[in-house]
Write a protein that holds these residues in place. Structure first.
Motif, PDB file in Angstrom:
ATOM      1  N   HIS A  64       0.916  -1.032  -0.195  1.00  0.00           N
ATOM      2  CA  HIS A  64      -0.092   0.035  -0.091  1.00  0.00           C
ATOM      3  C   HIS A  64       0.975   1.173  -0.099  1.00  0.00           C
ATOM      4  CE1 HIS A  64      -3.086  -2.701   2.371  1.00  0.00           C
ATOM      5  NE2 HIS A  64      -3.172  -2.858   0.869  1.00  0.00           N
ATOM      6  N   PHE A  65       0.539   2.396  -0.769  1.00  0.00           N
ATOM      7  CA  PHE A  65       1.569   3.416  -0.944  1.00  0.00           C
ATOM      8  C   PHE A  65       0.733   4.648  -1.155  1.00  0.00           C
ATOM      9  CE2 PHE A  65       0.983   1.369  -5.131  1.00  0.00           C
ATOM     10  CZ  PHE A  65       1.086   2.556  -6.109  1.00  0.00           C
ATOM     11  N   ARG A  66       1.196   5.809  -1.052  1.00  0.00           N
ATOM     12  CA  ARG A  66       0.592   6.846  -1.469  1.00  0.00           C
ATOM     13  C   ARG A  66       1.510   8.001  -1.574  1.00  0.00           C
ATOM     14  NH1 ARG A  66       0.673   9.450   3.928  1.00  0.00           N
ATOM     15  NH2 ARG A  66       1.173   7.756   5.200  1.00  0.00           N
ATOM     16  N   ALA A  67       1.014   9.047  -2.539  1.00  0.00           N
ATOM     17  CA  ALA A  67       1.918  10.341  -2.409  1.00  0.00           C
ATOM     18  C   ALA A  67       1.989  11.314  -1.419  1.00  0.00           C
ATOM     19  CB  ALA A  67       1.197  11.076  -3.738  1.00  0.00           C
ATOM     20  N   PHE A  68       3.092  12.025  -1.130  1.00  0.00           N
ATOM     21  CA  PHE A  68       2.921  13.085  -0.141  1.00  0.00           C
ATOM     22  C   PHE A  68       3.663  14.089  -0.568  1.00  0.00           C
ATOM     23  CE2 PHE A  68       6.794  10.599   0.867  1.00  0.00           C
ATOM     24  CZ  PHE A  68       7.676  11.674   1.290  1.00  0.00           C
ATOM     25  N   ALA A  74       9.955  21.330  -2.193  1.00  0.00           N
ATOM     26  CA  ALA A  74       9.195  21.569  -3.348  1.00  0.00           C
ATOM     27  C   ALA A  74       9.034  20.455  -4.407  1.00  0.00           C
ATOM     28  CB  ALA A  74       9.434  22.741  -3.834  1.00  0.00           C
ATOM     29  N   SER A  75       8.725  19.179  -3.828  1.00  0.00           N
ATOM     30  CA  SER A  75       8.576  18.038  -4.789  1.00  0.00           C
ATOM     31  C   SER A  75       7.440  17.013  -3.871  1.00  0.00           C
ATOM     32  CB  SER A  75       9.805  17.320  -4.679  1.00  0.00           C
ATOM     33  OG  SER A  75      10.386  16.753  -3.625  1.00  0.00           O
ATOM     34  N   THR A  76       7.267  16.092  -4.612  1.00  0.00           N
ATOM     35  CA  THR A  76       6.276  15.075  -4.139  1.00  0.00           C
ATOM     36  C   THR A  76       7.140  13.719  -4.013  1.00  0.00           C
ATOM     37  OG1 THR A  76       4.445  16.028  -5.434  1.00  0.00           O
ATOM     38  CG2 THR A  76       4.182  13.739  -4.793  1.00  0.00           C
ATOM     39  N   GLY A  77       6.702  13.080  -3.126  1.00  0.00           N
ATOM     40  CA  GLY A  77       7.393  11.582  -2.786  1.00  0.00           C
ATOM     41  C   GLY A  77       6.267  10.762  -2.636  1.00  0.00           C
ATOM     42  N   TRP A 111       8.052  11.412  -8.779  1.00  0.00           N
ATOM     43  CA  TRP A 111       8.186  11.351  -7.279  1.00  0.00           C
ATOM     44  C   TRP A 111       9.940  11.446  -6.975  1.00  0.00           C
ATOM     45  CZ3 TRP A 111       4.606   7.018  -5.041  1.00  0.00           C
ATOM     46  CH2 TRP A 111       3.514   7.322  -5.298  1.00  0.00           C
ATOM     47  N   THR A 112      10.229  12.020  -5.946  1.00  0.00           N
ATOM     48  CA  THR A 112      11.759  12.144  -5.638  1.00  0.00           C
ATOM     49  C   THR A 112      12.154  11.151  -4.766  1.00  0.00           C
ATOM     50  OG1 THR A 112      11.197  13.843  -4.047  1.00  0.00           O
ATOM     51  CG2 THR A 112      11.718  14.813  -6.173  1.00  0.00           C
ATOM     52  N   VAL A 113      11.243  10.476  -3.984  1.00  0.00           N
ATOM     53  CA  VAL A 113      11.790   9.578  -3.087  1.00  0.00           C
ATOM     54  C   VAL A 113      10.639   8.684  -2.655  1.00  0.00           C
ATOM     55  CG1 VAL A 113      11.026  10.923  -1.111  1.00  0.00           C
ATOM     56  CG2 VAL A 113      12.852   9.233  -0.897  1.00  0.00           C
ATOM     57  N   ILE A 114      10.990   7.446  -2.323  1.00  0.00           N
ATOM     58  CA  ILE A 114       9.954   6.641  -1.741  1.00  0.00           C
ATOM     59  C   ILE A 114      10.239   6.353  -0.443  1.00  0.00           C
ATOM     60  CG2 ILE A 114       8.798   4.203  -1.834  1.00  0.00           C
ATOM     61  CD1 ILE A 114       8.393   5.695  -4.383  1.00  0.00           C
ATOM     62  N   ARG A 115       9.575   6.423   0.499  1.00  0.00           N
ATOM     63  CA  ARG A 115      10.027   6.606   1.962  1.00  0.00           C
ATOM     64  C   ARG A 115       9.193   5.492   2.974  1.00  0.00           C
ATOM     65  NH1 ARG A 115      10.073  12.250   3.961  1.00  0.00           N
ATOM     66  NH2 ARG A 115      12.317  11.880   3.262  1.00  0.00           N
ATOM     67  N   TRP A 116       9.803   4.829   3.830  1.00  0.00           N
ATOM     68  CA  TRP A 116       8.769   3.874   4.740  1.00  0.00           C
ATOM     69  C   TRP A 116       9.498   3.892   5.929  1.00  0.00           C
ATOM     70  CZ3 TRP A 116      11.242   2.045   0.460  1.00  0.00           C
ATOM     71  CH2 TRP A 116      12.424   1.041   0.472  1.00  0.00           C
TER      72      TRP A 116
END
Length: 145
Positions: A64-68, A74-77, A111-116
């Motif tokens: 499960h994932f989502r944008a933030f 000034a970007s979206t991850g 996106w500039t990063v995937i974080r978890w």
């Protein structure tokens, strides 16, 4: 192995996996809660999205994932909320394939990063995470509401 968006026919397999995920973390989860998350996954207006890993007609894992928004850059991850693999399929590359699927979605969307985050004691998963990503120095806090 195929990484794809879940289809309505995947509900039972997805639900069993998500119940296993909740159990792994010691979280009480009801059928109603799983139904709500399933509805989010299939609502194009909701932020939560999902991928499943399927092999030989069997759903073996979920993500499960989502944008933030990332105001400072000034970007979206992308945030990977949940990742779970059927215990019988662990070590077979399912988790890595699901992470790669989220990564591909992130690249496609700019996106500039995937974080978890994961539990400190989730050693097996952390072994994979250390191979495919960079551990950050950030400490996580929760303010319960």
């Amino acid at each position: 192995m195929q990484i794809r968006k879940p289809e309505p026919a995947d509900f039972a397999a997805w639900s069993a996996l998500y119940e296993g995920y909740a159990g792994f973390y010691g979280v009480t989860q009801t059928e109603e809660m799983r139904a709500r998350v399933w509805s989010w996954v299939h609502d194009p207006g909701h932020e939560v999205e999902a991928l499943v890993a399927e092999q030989a007609g069997q759903v073996l894992g979920l993500a499960h994932f989502r944008a933030f928004a990332r105001p400072l850059s000034a970007s979206t991850g992308g945030f990977l909320d949940d990742l779970f693999v059927d215990p019988g399929a662990r070590g077979s590359g399912v988790a890595a394939a699901l992470i790669a699927g989220v990564e591909a979605e992130g690249r496609r969307r700019g996106w500039t990063v995937i974080r978890w985050i994961t539990a400190e004691t989730n050693y097996r998963a952390r072994g994979l995470y250390d191979q495919v990503s960079t551990r950050t120095p950030w400490v996580t806090y929760d303010l319960k509401l």
